[in-house]
Design a protein around this motif. Sequence first.
Motif, PDB file in Angstrom:
ATOM      1  N   LEU A  12       9.083   4.645   0.413  1.00 44.67           N
ATOM      2  CA  LEU A  12       9.575   3.440   1.100  1.00 44.67           C
ATOM      3  C   LEU A  12       8.941   2.182   0.530  1.00 44.67           C
ATOM      4  CD1 LEU A  12       9.868   4.422   4.870  1.00 44.67           C
ATOM      5  CD2 LEU A  12      11.626   4.357   3.110  1.00 44.67           C
ATOM      6  N   GLY A  13       7.655   2.287   0.206  1.00 40.20           N
ATOM      7  CA  GLY A  13       6.971   1.153  -0.407  1.00 40.20           C
ATOM      8  C   GLY A  13       7.615   0.791  -1.737  1.00 40.20           C
ATOM      9  N   GLN A  14       7.937   1.821  -2.513  1.00 46.22           N
ATOM     10  CA  GLN A  14       8.590   1.602  -3.809  1.00 46.22           C
ATOM     11  C   GLN A  14       9.971   0.990  -3.623  1.00 46.22           C
ATOM     12  OE1 GLN A  14       6.358   1.458  -6.386  1.00 46.22           O
ATOM     13  NE2 GLN A  14       8.160   2.209  -7.497  1.00 46.22           N
ATOM     14  N   ARG A  15      10.689   1.507  -2.615  1.00 47.04           N
ATOM     15  CA  ARG A  15      12.036   0.991  -2.361  1.00 47.04           C
ATOM     16  C   ARG A  15      11.988  -0.478  -1.952  1.00 47.04           C
ATOM     17  NH1 ARG A  15      16.389   4.773  -2.224  1.00 47.04           N
ATOM     18  NH2 ARG A  15      15.546   6.856  -2.410  1.00 47.04           N
ATOM     19  N   GLU A  16      10.976  -0.824  -1.137  1.00 44.50           N
ATOM     20  CA  GLU A  16      10.892  -2.225  -0.718  1.00 44.50           C
ATOM     21  C   GLU A  16      10.585  -3.138  -1.912  1.00 44.50           C
ATOM     22  OE1 GLU A  16       9.049  -3.168   2.959  1.00 44.50           O
ATOM     23  OE2 GLU A  16       8.490  -5.174   2.294  1.00 44.50           O
TER      24      GLU A  16
END
Length: 187
Positions: A12-16
């Motif tokens: 999720l961090g990467q996606r954000e």
Amino acid sequence: MLLTSVVFADDLGQREKAAKQVSQQFVKQLGGHLKKEMKANGPVAAIKVCKDIAPEIANKLSLENGWRVTRVTTKTRNPMLGTPDQWERETLAKFAARAEKGESYSTMKQAEVVDEAGKSYYRFMKPMPVKPVCLNCHGSDEQIPGTVKAELDKQYPFDQATGYKLGDLRGAISIKQPMDIPLRKKF
Ligand code: HEC
């Protein structure tokens, strides 16, 4: 279990990070084209930047990443491309409510995993506030030059996207990524 949730959070961090970067690219590329055309040929000519180049940039970024990148708003000029879905409508309302409480649009964003019809999507939105240049085509009757108004009336007979003031929420960039599509690049 723990490991899965750690990996998930990381994803999720990467996606954000990815969504933020792509929305910045969109704003930067569109802003660059708009500024150049406004300076060289004026606001009537610049209408085509918003009409043709904006969807082109959005398409290119969508295809490159395997997501959907769009611009949405509560008052559309082009309802075919700019009409928000339910999550987008709710998020636009949340942005406006946060601004009323004193938060700045420039630092706002909304990121969430949303389930729709049995599928999970990563969803991200970033507000697009009204800047001085926007008033040429989205401002009051006095602010929009007559020649621009005439061209907008011709091309967009159902235009709702006028009457905005400096700092208003014009709309938002919206990014929708199916969770089962991995990020294509390192962000
Ligand atoms: C030269 C005129 C012009 C300027 C300047 C301009 N716009 Fe637009 N804008 C348009 C046109 C034309 C459309 C419709 C595009 C289409 O056909 O999809 C549009 C559409 C949009 C949309 C998509 C939603 C909708 O209303 O259909 C957003 C969001 C938007 N503009 C934001 C901005 C912002 C923010 C600025 C300033 C940074 C800005 N615009 C400056 C002409 C302009």
